[in-house]
Design an enzyme around this catalytic site. Structure first.
Site, PDB file in Angstrom:
ATOM      1  CG  ASP A 143      -0.244  -0.387   2.487  1.00  0.00           C
ATOM      2  OD1 ASP A 143       0.693   0.326   2.853  1.00  0.00           O
ATOM      3  OD2 ASP A 143      -0.615  -1.415   3.125  1.00  0.00           O
ATOM      4  CG  ASP A 185       1.960   3.077 -14.906  1.00  0.00           C
ATOM      5  OD1 ASP A 185       1.587   3.261 -16.067  1.00  0.00           O
ATOM      6  OD2 ASP A 185       2.753   2.190 -14.556  1.00  0.00           O
ATOM      7  CG  ASP A 245      -0.328   0.912 -19.871  1.00  0.00           C
ATOM      8  OD1 ASP A 245       0.546   0.262 -19.289  1.00  0.00           O
ATOM      9  OD2 ASP A 245      -1.318   0.386 -20.424  1.00  0.00           O
ATOM     10  CD  GLU A 292       4.163  -0.498 -21.880  1.00  0.00           C
ATOM     11  OE1 GLU A 292       4.503  -1.622 -21.509  1.00  0.00           O
ATOM     12  OE2 GLU A 292       2.958  -0.151 -21.945  1.00  0.00           O
ATOM     13  CG  HIS A 315       4.811  -3.967 -14.497  1.00  0.00           C
ATOM     14  ND1 HIS A 315       5.439  -2.903 -15.110  1.00  0.00           N
ATOM     15  CD2 HIS A 315       3.590  -4.039 -15.049  1.00  0.00           C
ATOM     16  CE1 HIS A 315       4.620  -2.354 -15.982  1.00  0.00           C
ATOM     17  NE2 HIS A 315       3.477  -3.027 -15.966  1.00  0.00           N
ATOM     18  CG  ASP A 316       4.412  -5.626 -18.428  1.00  0.00           C
ATOM     19  OD1 ASP A 316       3.563  -5.946 -17.581  1.00  0.00           O
ATOM     20  OD2 ASP A 316       4.374  -4.551 -19.057  1.00  0.00           O
TER      21      ASP A 316
HETATM   22  C1  GLC Z   1       1.326  -2.245 -20.364  1.00  0.00           C
HETATM   23  C2  GLC Z   1       1.589  -2.589 -18.917  1.00  0.00           C
HETATM   24  C3  GLC Z   1       1.044  -3.956 -18.635  1.00  0.00           C
HETATM   25  C4  GLC Z   1      -0.447  -3.947 -18.863  1.00  0.00           C
HETATM   26  C5  GLC Z   1      -0.758  -3.469 -20.288  1.00  0.00           C
HETATM   27  C6  GLC Z   1      -2.214  -3.121 -20.454  1.00  0.00           C
HETATM   28  O1  GLC Z   1       2.068  -3.038 -21.216  1.00  0.00           O
HETATM   29  O2  GLC Z   1       2.960  -2.492 -18.655  1.00  0.00           O
HETATM   30  O3  GLC Z   1       1.318  -4.396 -17.333  1.00  0.00           O
HETATM   31  O4  GLC Z   1      -0.958  -5.220 -18.672  1.00  0.00           O
HETATM   32  O5  GLC Z   1      -0.040  -2.309 -20.631  1.00  0.00           O
HETATM   33  O6  GLC Z   1      -2.525  -1.961 -19.752  1.00  0.00           O
END
Ligand code: GLC
Length: 607
Positions: free
Chosen positions: A44, A113, A217, A284, A346-347
């Site tokens: 959190d 984000d 994103d 991204e 995180h991906d």
């Molecule tokens: C981006 C994020 C990923 C998410 C996807 C859809 O690639 O890094 O974690 O699942 O977008 O929002």
């Protein structure tokens, strides 16, 4: 030597100047997995506040936090149902304000984000949009009639980023909606000005609160072809970091459509209304570096400040491929642009596991990442060598992994390639390993963490590494300090040492300022000793005081370092400098004993 990034001092207004984002180091926090303070097994915002001192001590300058907005959590926060609030699971707006204050009090920046491309299908806008064809919000999403009798086939051949058609049939209204990612993440329609206006309000909501920027994103998927033409055939069977087309279908009409580049400029104009400090936009994006450059601007830097360049994740851990990569990034993102260096998120698979959990390789990788001309992104736990978790299928939480569970196995292998081996993204999201206690200090011992904690947390944890001079943590900390102190590393030019002058598996470059500070970085990508073939001084411009700044190897001393022919140790990363004034050696393993001396010598330096 070839100058790859000619100086452009006018763009740099000083170390504390308005181009802070060019010199910063970013740390990504996945809030669910960082620190739980409520005892429910989920991280959190209060937990992040409680760890700000840790981040400051490490030397982090900018924090990027993955989404914490209200969300059904089907994609663990990347499916937002309310953009101007904090999910009660993570805290409240009031706690967020405390977090922001805590970050700023420590002289750090906070980047949020932001998922502009799509909302959750639980968002009130989508609920209204899907309610009928005549709903006032119908056009806020991308709806189309299908083909074939009664529209029972998708409108065209567009696939989602995951694979499979990105069109989803809506029985109630008899039309199809478009989703670039997963079916529960319908794409917003930015060709409707109301949508853009509403999302710009969202950005202002957070900017007015004082945040320092956004990580955007899948920003290359916001606009698709307005004529909805089919995606063309390509010979590509497997995707790669340069081209995400696969299974003989390109993404030409659905990714990196030119309207996204114009959108980047609009976003830039919006954040530029906020100055002192300048606010940052990080995109991204996926594709070849020259296409990604278009998001930052063609002739001038009037788009996103930074884009992720994921190519660094995909190349073999060897000098040659890294040399090519650096050349490409330096050429494409020359001044006034700047590349990014990212190895984990995180991906994707955790970098430490990609490197075979070899600490020497991990340290070398860190030297590379923190000394190149570019903004480095560090993913939580990367600094202590957290490994990719082995999550049993029954504990799978990741929606991508669940989704592809419905896809025939033959396709899974292909999709695995698409996502750089991380189709099951849970493994890189395991809780932060703070200490050796039960639950690794992430949550109270009695509670079960939302995701299994790596079983090596007893010996791989932040508390243990903080006290050990030769740990990966200490390597990061020392390098971040050197990076902060040496102007040449923060904003100097970069020159690669000519390949023909270096033995195989060696890579070297010099970072320089016009004030005469030079930092030479030498990296040995081999598991064997490698002679340099000449003395170190031969690579450095004459004059000034030559100094050993850092080595990943405990045994390296400055004795005879500059005179005789040098031999680099296996996987050694070595940093030396010439500065107008003497500085003190700072190398791994001796950091503790040397640090007092180091600090006092730095304090005398002109900034
Ligand atoms: C981006 C994020 C990923 C998410 C996807 C859809 O690639 O890094 O974690 O699942 O977008 O929002």
């Amino acid at each position: 030597m070839r100058k790859l990034s000619p100086p452009s001092s006018s763009l740099y207004t000083g170390i504390m100047g308005n181009a802070w984002w060019k010199e910063t180091t970013v740390y990504q926090v996945y809030p669910r997995s960082f620190q739980d303070t409520t005892g429910n097994g989920v991280g959190d915002l209060t937990g992040i506040i409680s760890r700000l001192d840790y981040l400051q001590e490490l030397g982090i300058e900018t924090l990027w936090i993955s989404p914490f907005y209200p969300s059904p959590q089907q994609d663990l926060g990347y499916d937002i149902s309310d953009y101007c609030n904090v999910s009660s699971e993570y805290g409240s707006l009031e706690i967020f304000d405390r977090l922001l204050k805590g970050v700023h009090e420590r002289g750090m920046k906070l980047v949020l984000d932001m998922v502009l491309n799509h909302t959750s299908n639980h968002h009130p806008w989508f609920l209204e949009s899907e309610s009928s064809r005549t709903s006032p919000k119908r056009d806020w999403y991308v709806w189309k009639d299908g083909k074939k009798p009664e529209g029972k086939a998708p409108p065209n051949n567009w696939r989602s980023m995951i694979g499979g058609s990105g069109w989803h049939y809506h029985r109630h209204t008899g039309q199809w909606y478009w989703a670039s990612f997963l079916p529960f993440q319908p794409d917003l329609n930015y060709r409707n000005p109301e949508v853009k206006q509403e999302m710009f309000k969202v950005l202002r909501f957070w900017l007015d609160r004082g945040i320092d920027g956004f990580r955007l994103d899948i920003i290359g998927s916001v606009y698709e072809d307005p004529l909805f033409r089919d995606n063309p055939f390509t010979w590509k069977l497997l995707p790669d970091e340069n081209n995400s087309g696969f299974l003989f279908r390109s993404h030409k009409r659905t990714q990196n459509h030119p309207d996204n580049f114009s959108f980047a400029r609009e976003l830039r104009s919006l954040v530029d209304e906020y100055s002192s400090p300048e606010r940052l936009l990080i995109g991204e994006t996926f594709g070849p570096p020259d296409v990604l450059r278009s998001y930052c601007g063609r002739n001038k830097p009037d788009g996103l400040h930074l884009v992720f360049l994921f190519k660094s994740m995909a190349i073999p851990f060897k000098a040659g491929p890294f040399r090519k990569l650096i050349e490409e990034f330096e050429t494409t993102f020359h001044e006034p642009f700047i590349p990014t260096y990212v190895f984990s998120n995180h991906d994707r698979f955790r970098r430490f596991s990609v490197l075979g959990e070899d600490i020497r390789k991990a340290k070398l990788n860190t030297v590379l990442q923190l000394t190149l001309r570019g903004v480095p992104f560090i993913y939580y736990g990367e600094e202590i060598g957290m490994r990719q978790g082995r999550i049993p299928p029954k504990d799978t939480r990741d929606a991508v992994a669940r989704y592809i569970g419905t896809v025939p196995p033959v396709k899974i292998r292909l999709i695995n390639r698409l996502n750089n081996g991380a189709v099951q993204r849970d493994g890189c999201r395991t809780p932060m390993q703070w200490d050796a206690s039960a639950n690794a200090g992430f949550t109270v011992p009695a509670e079960e963490a939302w995701m299994p904690i790596n079983d090596n947390s007893v010996w791989v944890n932040a508390a243990e590494q903080r006290d050990r001079g030769d740990s990966l943590y200490s390597c990061y900390k020392e390098l971040l300090k050197i990076r902060a102190d040496y102007v040449a590393l923060r904003r100097g030019t970069l020159e690669l040492l000519p390949e023909k002058e270096l033995k195989k598996e060696l890579l070297g470059y010099i970072r320089s300022t016009s004030e005469g500070e030079n930092v030479l970085v030498l990296l040995n990508f081999s598991s064997r000793k490698r002679p340099l073939g000449r003395s170190l001084s031969g690579f450095l411009p004459p004059g000034g005081t030559q100094h050993l700044l850092f080595s990943t190897d405990d045994d390296r001393t400055s004795e005879n370092l500059f005179e005789g022919p040098l031999v680099l140790h296996p996987y050694e990363g070595l940093i030396v400098s010439t500065a107008p004034q003497a500085r003190t050696t700072h190398h791994q393993g001796q950091a503790r004993s040397a640090s007092g001396q180091y600090e006092s010598s730095i304090a005398q330096l002109p900034q």
